[in-house]
Design a protein around this motif. Structure first.
Motif, PDB file in Angstrom:
ATOM      1  N   SER A  44       0.500  -1.340  -0.005  1.00 34.84           N
ATOM      2  CA  SER A  44      -0.226   0.059  -0.174  1.00 34.84           C
ATOM      3  C   SER A  44       0.907   1.637   0.462  1.00 34.84           C
ATOM      4  N   SER A  45       0.047   2.623   0.074  1.00 38.11           N
ATOM      5  CA  SER A  45       0.537   3.474  -0.965  1.00 38.11           C
ATOM      6  C   SER A  45       0.984   4.917   1.016  1.00 38.11           C
ATOM      7  N   LEU A  51       8.168   4.770   1.816  1.00 38.78           N
ATOM      8  CA  LEU A  51       8.332   3.418   0.526  1.00 38.78           C
ATOM      9  C   LEU A  51       7.287   3.767  -0.131  1.00 38.78           C
ATOM     10  N   GLN A  52       7.266   3.142  -1.180  1.00 33.69           N
ATOM     11  CA  GLN A  52       6.577   2.531  -2.381  1.00 33.69           C
ATOM     12  C   GLN A  52       6.175   1.408  -2.823  1.00 33.69           C
ATOM     13  N   PRO A  53       4.079   1.071  -2.790  1.00 33.75           N
ATOM     14  CA  PRO A  53       4.346  -0.206  -2.935  1.00 33.75           C
ATOM     15  C   PRO A  53       4.955  -0.512  -4.148  1.00 33.75           C
ATOM     16  N   GLY A  54       5.489  -2.560  -3.923  1.00 39.28           N
ATOM     17  CA  GLY A  54       6.086  -3.152  -5.002  1.00 39.28           C
ATOM     18  C   GLY A  54       7.042  -2.681  -4.699  1.00 39.28           C
ATOM     19  N   ASP A  55       7.674  -2.252  -3.626  1.00 38.71           N
ATOM     20  CA  ASP A  55       8.830  -2.385  -2.845  1.00 38.71           C
ATOM     21  C   ASP A  55       9.128  -3.498  -2.745  1.00 38.71           C
ATOM     22  N   GLY A 249       2.039   5.765  10.458  1.00 33.52           N
ATOM     23  CA  GLY A 249       2.252   6.343   8.522  1.00 33.52           C
ATOM     24  C   GLY A 249       2.980   7.054   7.781  1.00 33.52           C
ATOM     25  N   ASP A 250       3.576   7.433   6.795  1.00 34.77           N
ATOM     26  CA  ASP A 250       4.072   8.345   6.556  1.00 34.77           C
ATOM     27  C   ASP A 250       3.133   9.358   5.760  1.00 34.77           C
ATOM     28  N   ARG A 251       2.749   8.675   5.209  1.00 32.81           N
ATOM     29  CA  ARG A 251       1.459   9.411   4.852  1.00 32.81           C
ATOM     30  C   ARG A 251      -0.279   9.764   5.335  1.00 32.81           C
ATOM     31  N   THR A 252       0.088  10.598   5.801  1.00 31.51           N
ATOM     32  CA  THR A 252      -0.215  10.968   7.444  1.00 31.51           C
ATOM     33  C   THR A 252      -2.179  10.779   7.064  1.00 31.51           C
ATOM     34  N   GLU A 253      -2.649  10.986   6.007  1.00 33.71           N
ATOM     35  CA  GLU A 253      -4.022  11.749   6.108  1.00 33.71           C
ATOM     36  C   GLU A 253      -4.697  10.007   5.482  1.00 33.71           C
ATOM     37  N   ASN A 254      -4.028   8.433   4.797  1.00 37.77           N
ATOM     38  CA  ASN A 254      -4.361   7.732   4.559  1.00 37.77           C
ATOM     39  C   ASN A 254      -3.123   6.987   4.843  1.00 37.77           C
TER      40      ASN A 254
END
Length: 297
Positions: A44-45, A51-55, A249-254
């Protein structure tokens, strides 16, 4: 015939040596995986941009020490005792960690979930007091920036813009209690327990620590006539037996993290994510060559 018999014996000895060597290699590999490193895929994102999906990431178990527990019992849903081998470091704020998701079946019951692994950033250590102010993480007495600050700026902007917060964003936060009224913008203060730390017990503390205390003691917490009961006994204070941390998570909004489901037992942490071993775009299948062996900060 004697010559043929000798050749057969030599072949059998050779095969036995090969099998023995293979067994030793397999044993060595299992020991290596259990005690040193492991790899996990990012689906996930929620940890973008780190980190990105696919890593596919490398997780270092030496930092905190590898965990030893009965995998069969854990897979069967039984309570297991987790021990750690000696580590060569320790958990630090802003470390990216991989852990077993702490809610196996019910949101009010902690359990070691071997089927779900999460990766998040450690924001609060055992003994810290965590707050969120204007969508930004704070630890009392600590000046260090925590989490991905640009993402927290973006979330705060979502609250402040004239169009308001998107309807799809969950604003209510742990413990999802109207009496507390915490949100992902204004949260806490929440004391993150460490082993040996004592808290007074009242209805307010019960809302914050019920899951943890019931997991540690395997007894139910209730309130009767204004008093807190642990099983059949009245408790005025409680001393924690384990360490916990606050992860985000680093993507705070999600990101589904401690803001929503609470504190993470440290013993559920597999290890620290250190490098990106492999990276590809899940939509195109193309390699992201620049991300290979990139350090995770």
């Amino acid at each position: 015939m004697k010559w043929i018999g000798n050749q057969v014996r030599k072949c059998l000895d050779f095969l036995l040596n090969v099998v023995a060597a293979g067994g030793l290699l397999l044993t060595a590999w299992v020991v290596f995986v259990v005690t040193t490193f492991a790899t996990f895929s990012i689906p996930s994102s929620s940890m973008e941009p780190a980190l990105q999906p696919g890593d596919r990431i490398v997780v270092n178990k030496w930092v905190m020490g590898a965990r030893i527990f009965d995998i069969g019992a854990a897979a069967a849903g039984e309570r297991v005792r987790v021990r750690r081998l000696p580590g060569f470091g320790g958990l630090k704020r802003n470390d990216v960690v991989v852990f077993n998701f702490p809610y196996r079946e019910r949101w009010d019951s902690i359990g070691l979930n071997l089927r779900r692994y999460y990766v998040k950033r450690c924001v609060g250590l055992p003994g810290d007091t965590v707050e969120i102010r204007r969508a930004h993480y704070r630890v009392r007495g600590v000046e260090q920036p925590l989490g991905h600050v640009a993402s927290q700026d973006f979330l705060e902007g979502m609250f402040r813009n004239r169009w308001g917060v998107p309807s799809g964003l969950c604003v209510e936060a742990f413990p999802m209690d109207s009496l507390t009224g915490w949100t992902i913008r204004e949260f806490g203060p929440l004391a993150v327990p460490r082993a040996g730390q004592t808290v007074r017990m009242d209805a307010g503390q019960l809302r914050l620590y019920r899951q943890l205390i019931e997991w540690e003691t395997e007894r139910r917490l209730t309130v009767a006539d204004g008093r807190v009961l642990l099983g059949d006994s009245v408790v005025e204070e409680y001393t924690f037996g384990k360490d916990y941390c606050f992860v985000a998570g680093d993507r705070t909004e999600n990101s589904q993290d401690s803001r929503y489901w609470g504190l993470l037992p440290v013993e559920f942490i597999v290890g620290k994510a250190t490098r990106i071993l492999w990276a590809h775009d899940p939509l195109t299948g193309k390699m992201r060559w620049r991300r290979l062996w990139k350090r995770i900060d």
